[in-house]
Design a protein around this motif. Structure first.
Motif, PDB file in Angstrom:
ATOM      1  N   TYR A 156       0.829  -1.210   0.000  1.00  0.00           N
ATOM      2  CA  TYR A 156       0.000   0.000   0.000  1.00  0.00           C
ATOM      3  C   TYR A 156       0.860   1.255   0.000  1.00  0.00           C
ATOM      4  CZ  TYR A 156      -4.162  -2.769   1.152  1.00  0.00           C
ATOM      5  OH  TYR A 156      -5.202  -3.659   1.147  1.00  0.00           O
ATOM      6  N   LEU A 157       1.869   1.276   0.857  1.00  0.00           N
ATOM      7  CA  LEU A 157       2.748   2.447   0.919  1.00  0.00           C
ATOM      8  C   LEU A 157       3.493   2.634  -0.397  1.00  0.00           C
ATOM      9  CD1 LEU A 157       4.135   2.065   4.544  1.00  0.00           C
ATOM     10  CD2 LEU A 157       2.257   3.514   3.749  1.00  0.00           C
ATOM     11  N   ALA A 158       3.971   1.538  -0.975  1.00  0.00           N
ATOM     12  CA  ALA A 158       4.675   1.624  -2.260  1.00  0.00           C
ATOM     13  C   ALA A 158       3.749   2.141  -3.357  1.00  0.00           C
ATOM     14  CB  ALA A 158       5.254   0.259  -2.631  1.00  0.00           C
ATOM     15  N   LEU A 159       2.499   1.704  -3.356  1.00  0.00           N
ATOM     16  CA  LEU A 159       1.542   2.187  -4.360  1.00  0.00           C
ATOM     17  C   LEU A 159       1.322   3.694  -4.240  1.00  0.00           C
ATOM     18  CD1 LEU A 159      -1.126  -0.671  -4.248  1.00  0.00           C
ATOM     19  CD2 LEU A 159       0.393  -0.122  -6.166  1.00  0.00           C
ATOM     20  N   ALA A 160       1.241   4.178  -3.023  1.00  0.00           N
ATOM     21  CA  ALA A 160       1.057   5.617  -2.807  1.00  0.00           C
ATOM     22  C   ALA A 160       2.312   6.394  -3.191  1.00  0.00           C
ATOM     23  CB  ALA A 160       0.686   5.899  -1.358  1.00  0.00           C
ATOM     24  N   GLU A 161       3.472   5.809  -2.950  1.00  0.00           N
ATOM     25  CA  GLU A 161       4.724   6.485  -3.323  1.00  0.00           C
ATOM     26  C   GLU A 161       4.887   6.547  -4.838  1.00  0.00           C
ATOM     27  OE1 GLU A 161       7.337   5.285   0.635  1.00  0.00           O
ATOM     28  OE2 GLU A 161       7.443   4.014  -1.145  1.00  0.00           O
ATOM     29  N   ARG A 162       4.496   5.488  -5.530  1.00  0.00           N
ATOM     30  CA  ARG A 162       4.650   5.444  -6.988  1.00  0.00           C
ATOM     31  C   ARG A 162       3.606   6.275  -7.719  1.00  0.00           C
ATOM     32  NH1 ARG A 162       5.665  -0.233  -6.349  1.00  0.00           N
ATOM     33  NH2 ARG A 162       3.568  -0.688  -7.064  1.00  0.00           N
ATOM     34  N   ARG A 163       2.418   6.401  -7.137  1.00  0.00           N
ATOM     35  CA  ARG A 163       1.323   7.139  -7.782  1.00  0.00           C
ATOM     36  C   ARG A 163       0.633   7.998  -6.738  1.00  0.00           C
ATOM     37  NH1 ARG A 163      -4.311   5.889  -8.910  1.00  0.00           N
ATOM     38  NH2 ARG A 163      -4.968   7.121 -10.695  1.00  0.00           N
ATOM     39  N   PRO A 164       0.995   9.266  -6.665  1.00  0.00           N
ATOM     40  CA  PRO A 164       0.440  10.134  -5.629  1.00  0.00           C
ATOM     41  C   PRO A 164      -1.091  10.147  -5.559  1.00  0.00           C
ATOM     42  CG  PRO A 164       2.299  11.202  -6.664  1.00  0.00           C
ATOM     43  CD  PRO A 164       2.028   9.948  -7.461  1.00  0.00           C
ATOM     44  N   ALA A 165      -1.783   9.894  -6.658  1.00  0.00           N
ATOM     45  CA  ALA A 165      -3.252   9.851  -6.616  1.00  0.00           C
ATOM     46  C   ALA A 165      -3.751   8.750  -5.673  1.00  0.00           C
ATOM     47  CB  ALA A 165      -3.818   9.638  -8.020  1.00  0.00           C
ATOM     48  N   ASN A 166      -2.934   7.715  -5.451  1.00  0.00           N
ATOM     49  CA  ASN A 166      -3.322   6.640  -4.536  1.00  0.00           C
ATOM     50  C   ASN A 166      -3.332   7.075  -3.077  1.00  0.00           C
ATOM     51  OD1 ASN A 166      -3.853   4.653  -6.429  1.00  0.00           O
ATOM     52  ND2 ASN A 166      -1.741   3.938  -6.468  1.00  0.00           N
ATOM     53  N   GLU A 167      -2.756   8.237  -2.793  1.00  0.00           N
ATOM     54  CA  GLU A 167      -2.816   8.741  -1.422  1.00  0.00           C
ATOM     55  C   GLU A 167      -4.262   8.970  -0.990  1.00  0.00           C
ATOM     56  OE1 GLU A 167      -0.146  12.004  -0.660  1.00  0.00           O
ATOM     57  OE2 GLU A 167       1.580  10.893  -1.423  1.00  0.00           O
ATOM     58  N   ALA A 168      -5.158   9.129  -1.944  1.00  0.00           N
ATOM     59  CA  ALA A 168      -6.579   9.286  -1.618  1.00  0.00           C
ATOM     60  C   ALA A 168      -7.144   8.024  -0.968  1.00  0.00           C
ATOM     61  CB  ALA A 168      -7.377   9.606  -2.888  1.00  0.00           C
ATOM     62  N   PHE A 169      -6.468   6.882  -1.172  1.00  0.00           N
ATOM     63  CA  PHE A 169      -6.987   5.598  -0.707  1.00  0.00           C
ATOM     64  C   PHE A 169      -6.169   4.960   0.402  1.00  0.00           C
ATOM     65  CE2 PHE A 169      -7.755   5.950  -5.351  1.00  0.00           C
ATOM     66  CZ  PHE A 169      -9.116   6.198  -5.277  1.00  0.00           C
ATOM     67  N   VAL A 170      -4.910   5.355   0.571  1.00  0.00           N
ATOM     68  CA  VAL A 170      -4.005   4.620   1.452  1.00  0.00           C
ATOM     69  C   VAL A 170      -4.469   4.595   2.901  1.00  0.00           C
ATOM     70  CG1 VAL A 170      -2.297   6.431   1.988  1.00  0.00           C
ATOM     71  CG2 VAL A 170      -1.572   4.058   1.793  1.00  0.00           C
ATOM     72  N   TYR A 171      -5.041   5.675   3.400  1.00  0.00           N
ATOM     73  CA  TYR A 171      -5.535   5.681   4.784  1.00  0.00           C
ATOM     74  C   TYR A 171      -6.628   4.611   4.965  1.00  0.00           C
ATOM     75  CZ  TYR A 171      -7.315   7.242   9.283  1.00  0.00           C
ATOM     76  OH  TYR A 171      -7.703   7.286  10.590  1.00  0.00           O
ATOM     77  N   GLY A 172      -7.569   4.599   4.064  1.00  0.00           N
ATOM     78  CA  GLY A 172      -8.643   3.602   4.141  1.00  0.00           C
ATOM     79  C   GLY A 172      -8.128   2.183   3.983  1.00  0.00           C
ATOM     80  N   TRP A 173      -7.164   1.991   3.067  1.00  0.00           N
ATOM     81  CA  TRP A 173      -6.589   0.656   2.913  1.00  0.00           C
ATOM     82  C   TRP A 173      -5.968   0.183   4.222  1.00  0.00           C
ATOM     83  CZ3 TRP A 173      -3.463   2.158  -2.061  1.00  0.00           C
ATOM     84  CH2 TRP A 173      -4.294   2.123  -3.171  1.00  0.00           C
ATOM     85  N   LEU A 174      -5.174   1.055   4.832  1.00  0.00           N
ATOM     86  CA  LEU A 174      -4.500   0.673   6.077  1.00  0.00           C
ATOM     87  C   LEU A 174      -5.511   0.473   7.213  1.00  0.00           C
ATOM     88  CD1 LEU A 174      -1.398   3.030   5.869  1.00  0.00           C
ATOM     89  CD2 LEU A 174      -1.415   0.547   5.506  1.00  0.00           C
ATOM     90  N   ALA A 175      -6.518   1.336   7.272  1.00  0.00           N
ATOM     91  CA  ALA A 175      -7.502   1.248   8.355  1.00  0.00           C
ATOM     92  C   ALA A 175      -8.425   0.039   8.212  1.00  0.00           C
ATOM     93  CB  ALA A 175      -8.324   2.537   8.401  1.00  0.00           C
ATOM     94  N   ASN A 176      -8.789  -0.293   6.970  1.00  0.00           N
ATOM     95  CA  ASN A 176      -9.819  -1.304   6.750  1.00  0.00           C
ATOM     96  C   ASN A 176      -9.327  -2.660   6.260  1.00  0.00           C
ATOM     97  OD1 ASN A 176     -11.972   0.492   7.413  1.00  0.00           O
ATOM     98  ND2 ASN A 176     -11.652   1.480   5.437  1.00  0.00           N
ATOM     99  N   ARG A 177      -8.078  -2.743   5.837  1.00  0.00           N
ATOM    100  CA  ARG A 177      -7.595  -3.985   5.236  1.00  0.00           C
ATOM    101  C   ARG A 177      -6.563  -4.715   6.083  1.00  0.00           C
ATOM    102  NH1 ARG A 177     -10.749  -5.860   1.053  1.00  0.00           N
ATOM    103  NH2 ARG A 177     -11.405  -4.094  -0.173  1.00  0.00           N
ATOM    104  N   LEU A 178      -5.943  -4.017   7.028  1.00  0.00           N
ATOM    105  CA  LEU A 178      -4.912  -4.658   7.848  1.00  0.00           C
ATOM    106  C   LEU A 178      -5.468  -4.943   9.232  1.00  0.00           C
ATOM    107  CD1 LEU A 178      -1.756  -2.583   6.892  1.00  0.00           C
ATOM    108  CD2 LEU A 178      -2.594  -4.698   5.863  1.00  0.00           C
ATOM    109  N   ASP A 179      -5.056  -6.070   9.790  1.00  0.00           N
ATOM    110  CA  ASP A 179      -5.511  -6.441  11.144  1.00  0.00           C
ATOM    111  C   ASP A 179      -4.580  -5.863  12.185  1.00  0.00           C
ATOM    112  OD1 ASP A 179      -7.633  -7.917  10.156  1.00  0.00           O
ATOM    113  OD2 ASP A 179      -6.396  -9.702   9.950  1.00  0.00           O
TER     114      ASP A 179
END
Length: 179
Positions: A156-179
């Protein structure tokens, strides 16, 4: 958790229709992209796609086809993690995380031979998983699940680093997808 309960929980997390401008997947409903829905024969409006259509797609493409049902026979909590990761990133990536984690945890191939990270659950991956669970004991499934989760978080972090538009999703990914 049954596969039906797992899919119902996933659909509840994914929510209904979304068409976020930063999402390369385009319009989605219940977490199913339009491209996947069309490939699976759904030809209606994405806005009105029934939950039952999404559930059938999840079961077929993200549970049975990659073999996560076979993982569930051995390690149900791990299978649940792989399913969720596979939905979000693709089943081959989730399976690759499993293979990578098993390789890192096999004590330099003392417990079982390294796996080819091919993203496919076959007899060698299942045998390695069986051996890992047998050798490492009751806590081993939780450890393996944590390893898969760690790899998912790093991606997730790598995706946000490679494509800044993914920063719109990274918080939700980390909050909702990781235990």
């Amino acid at each position: 958790m049954t596969v039906k309960a797992m899919i119902d929980a996933l659909i509840a997390r994914e929510g209904g229709f979304v068409d976020h401008p930063a999402d390369r997947g385009g319009p989605t409903n219940w977490g199913i992209t339009e491209a996947v829905a069309r490939a699976e024969g759904y030809d209606g409006s994405m806005r009105t796609m029934p939950k039952s259509s999404a559930a059938a797609i999840y079961r077929r493409l993200y549970w049975e086809a990659p073999g996560f049902d076979r993982i569930a026979e051995r390690a149900p909590a791990l299978a649940e993690e792989l399913f969720d990761t596979g939905v979000n990133m693709g089943p081959q990536i989730a399976t690759g995380f499993l293979q990578r984690a098993l390789n890192a945890l096999n004590r330099n191939a003392a417990d079982f031979a390294d796996l080819v990270r091919d993203g496919s659950i076959g007899p060698k991956t299942l045998a390695a998983l069986d051996r890992f669970l047998e050798t490492r004991g009751p806590a081993s499934e939780a450890v393996l699940r944590k390893a898969v989760d760690a790899l998912q978080g790093e991606r997730y972090l790598a995706l946000a680093e490679r494509r800044p538009a993914n920063e719109a999703f990274v918080y939700g990914w980390l909050a909702n997808r990781l235990d």
